[in-house]
Design an enzyme around this catalytic site. Structure first.
Site, PDB file in Angstrom:
ATOM      1  N   LYS A  86      -2.502   6.601   1.437  1.00 27.56           N
ATOM      2  CA  LYS A  86      -2.318   6.977   2.844  1.00 27.56           C
ATOM      3  C   LYS A  86      -1.315   8.127   2.880  1.00 27.56           C
ATOM      4  O   LYS A  86      -0.130   7.949   3.173  1.00 27.56           O
ATOM      5  CB  LYS A  86      -1.831   5.769   3.647  1.00 27.56           C
ATOM      6  CG  LYS A  86      -2.139   5.875   5.130  1.00 27.56           C
ATOM      7  CD  LYS A  86      -2.081   4.523   5.793  1.00 27.56           C
ATOM      8  CE  LYS A  86      -2.128   4.617   7.306  1.00 27.56           C
ATOM      9  NZ  LYS A  86      -3.332   5.211   7.848  1.00 27.56           N
ATOM     10  N   GLU A 107     -16.166   6.356   4.751  1.00 27.14           N
ATOM     11  CA  GLU A 107     -15.246   5.941   5.811  1.00 27.14           C
ATOM     12  C   GLU A 107     -15.817   6.280   7.183  1.00 27.14           C
ATOM     13  O   GLU A 107     -16.704   7.144   7.299  1.00 27.14           O
ATOM     14  CB  GLU A 107     -13.910   6.682   5.670  1.00 27.14           C
ATOM     15  CG  GLU A 107     -13.179   6.393   4.392  1.00 27.14           C
ATOM     16  CD  GLU A 107     -11.901   5.616   4.604  1.00 27.14           C
ATOM     17  OE1 GLU A 107     -11.786   4.856   5.589  1.00 27.14           O
ATOM     18  OE2 GLU A 107     -11.002   5.775   3.771  1.00 27.14           O
ATOM     19  N   ARG A 158       0.836  -1.209   0.000  1.00 31.99           N
ATOM     20  CA  ARG A 158       0.000   0.000   0.000  1.00 31.99           C
ATOM     21  C   ARG A 158       0.871   1.259   0.000  1.00 31.99           C
ATOM     22  O   ARG A 158       0.546   2.250  -0.663  1.00 31.99           O
ATOM     23  CB  ARG A 158      -0.951  -0.008   1.202  1.00 31.99           C
ATOM     24  CG  ARG A 158      -1.960   1.130   1.142  1.00 31.99           C
ATOM     25  CD  ARG A 158      -3.040   0.985   2.185  1.00 31.99           C
ATOM     26  NE  ARG A 158      -2.513   1.052   3.531  1.00 31.99           N
ATOM     27  CZ  ARG A 158      -3.213   0.788   4.634  1.00 31.99           C
ATOM     28  NH1 ARG A 158      -4.479   0.413   4.546  1.00 31.99           N
ATOM     29  NH2 ARG A 158      -2.673   0.884   5.821  1.00 31.99           N
TER      30      ARG A 158
HETATM   31  C1  LIG Z   1      -8.607   6.812   6.460  1.00 28.52           C
HETATM   32  C2  LIG Z   1      -8.349   5.413   6.922  1.00 28.52           C
HETATM   33  N1  LIG Z   1      -9.215   4.448   6.565  1.00 28.52           N
HETATM   34  C3  LIG Z   1      -9.027   3.166   6.945  1.00 28.52           C
HETATM   35  C4  LIG Z   1      -7.940   2.793   7.719  1.00 28.52           C
HETATM   36  C5  LIG Z   1      -7.767   1.371   8.124  1.00 28.52           C
HETATM   37  O1  LIG Z   1      -6.739   0.755   7.376  1.00 28.52           O
HETATM   38  P1  LIG Z   1      -5.943  -0.469   7.980  1.00 28.52           P
HETATM   39  O2  LIG Z   1      -6.947  -1.528   8.280  1.00 28.52           O
HETATM   40  O3  LIG Z   1      -5.014  -0.881   6.898  1.00 28.52           O
HETATM   41  O4  LIG Z   1      -5.268   0.016   9.193  1.00 28.52           O
HETATM   42  C6  LIG Z   1      -7.021   3.761   8.123  1.00 28.52           C
HETATM   43  C7  LIG Z   1      -5.855   3.396   8.948  1.00 28.52           C
HETATM   44  O5  LIG Z   1      -4.857   2.993   8.432  1.00 28.52           O
HETATM   45  C8  LIG Z   1      -7.213   5.085   7.709  1.00 28.52           C
HETATM   46  O6  LIG Z   1      -6.343   6.039   8.069  1.00 28.52           O
END
Ligand SMILES: Cc1ncc(COP(=O)(O)O)c(C=O)c1O
Length: 345
Positions: free
Chosen positions: A188, A224, A86
């Protein structure tokens, strides 16, 4: 900056989610078209040019993953290859150089090993949170990619999200968007989070745990849940999560889509989740590395609170998903092939 207390002085049961300056972090430098080998360092301060694009133009991306202490004292990582992949995608979006997967995993493991005494004991619910971060650095003033980059991985022990059991909280919807329709929501990158501070603050002040972001184009569909992905459970035994190009592809989400199907016998569904059609869900929650699985009691939309299962009790399916996921992460439940990587101490 104050150094972290000695491990013997830490109250493992009552850790929050706070920065701590641990003894070691990893730091690599990209210059003249290539990454150096990187090294562990005790210096928690980055020394960078005032012209760094990471400071002015948001040329910065990051990751978040955890190291878990198992019952027999081992330490393991949950799907670190997915975080590496990612981050490479985020780098592509911001014209930053990829950090290779094997080097990423080795860097994470070296930081865990060097700070192993700070991985919370099994049974406390605590974990070692790891923060890989890449920023554009070097003298630059035009809106161009940076001439050089830093990649670092630092770490700190964090507490269980819930002390004394998983508890639902309420969320509210917002006028603000966290991402644009064809923007950087899938990546991210730092800028997405800067823009989320104000809506998050407004939600907290109004007594909600965070914001449910709606799709930026029409404001009719859930995207989200704060900095976590959303899921709903239907009476037909479906595990439903929104599908959209402006959602961060959560590693927890993809893991739960798999576990819902293979361990719980549910039907995994990725599709539209309309904010005016919440009655279809018997339970709902937020999922992510930090939140793990956070049950959503209710969602406020147009001054009405829609309650799913209960505002005070976690639903049975959410609890089962939580137990399965955390069981795998802490080594008590057999993991699907390739999900767990041991850290050799
Ligand atoms: C905006 C956002 N959505 C979703 C997630 C959840 O992603 P993950 O399950 O990979 O931590 C995160 C955290 O990483 C995030 O910052």
């Amino acid at each position: 900056m104050a150094k972290a207390p000695a491990p013997s002085e830490i109250d493992w049961q009552n850790l929050g989610f706070e920065y701590m300056d641990l003894p070691y972090r990893f730091l690599a430098h990209y210059k003249d078209g290539k990454w150096d080998d990187g090294t562990l360092t005790e210096d928690a301060t980055l020394h960078i040019s005032e012209g760094s694009t990471g400071l002015h133009y948001g040329q910065a991306d990051f990751e978040g993953l955890k190291a878990y202490r198992t019952k027999n004292g081992d330490i393991q990582l949950f799907r670190p290859d997915q975080n590496a992949a990612r981050m490479q995608k985020s780098c592509e979006r911001l014209l930053m150089p990829a950090f290779p997967t094997d080097k990423f995993i080795n860097a994470v493991k070296s930081v865990v090993k060097a700070n192993a005494d700070y991985v919370p004991p099994y049974g406390t619910g605590g974990t070692l949170y790891l923060r890989p971060l890449m920023i554009g650095v070097g003298g630059n003033i035009g809106v161009h990619p940076a001439p050089e980059y830093l990649f670092t991985v630092f770490a700190m022990p964090v507490g269980a999200y819930y002390k004394g059991g998983v508890k639902p909280t309420n969320f509210t919807t917002s006028y603000y968007d966290r991402a644009a329709p064809h923007g950087t929501g899938q990546s991210k990158v730092g800028g997405n989070y800067g823009g989320s501070l104000l809506p998050g603050d407004e939600a907290h002040k109004a007594g909600f745990s965070d914001v449910i972001y709606l799709d930026p184009a029409t404001h009719t569909k859930i995207e989200e849940a704060g900095s976590a992905n959303f899921f709903g459970v239907t009476k037909d035994n479906e595990f439903v999560t929104p599908k959209s190009d402006s959602i961060l592809p959560s590693i927890t989400k993809y893991s739960l889509l798999y576990l819902a199907e293979h361990n719980l016998g549910m039907k995994p569904v990725q599709g539209d989740v309309f904010i005016d059609d919440l009655d279809r869900f018997t339970e709902a929650g937020a999922m992510g590395t930090a939140a793990v699985i956070a049950p959503i009691g209710g969602i406020e939309y147009k001054d009405q609170l829609h309650v799913f299962y209960s505002e005070t009790e976690v639903g049975p399916v959410t609890q089962k998903l939580y137990d399965t996921l955390t069981g795998i992460q802490f080594g008590d439940v057999e993991a699907p092939e390739g999900w767990i990587q041991k850290v050799e101490l």
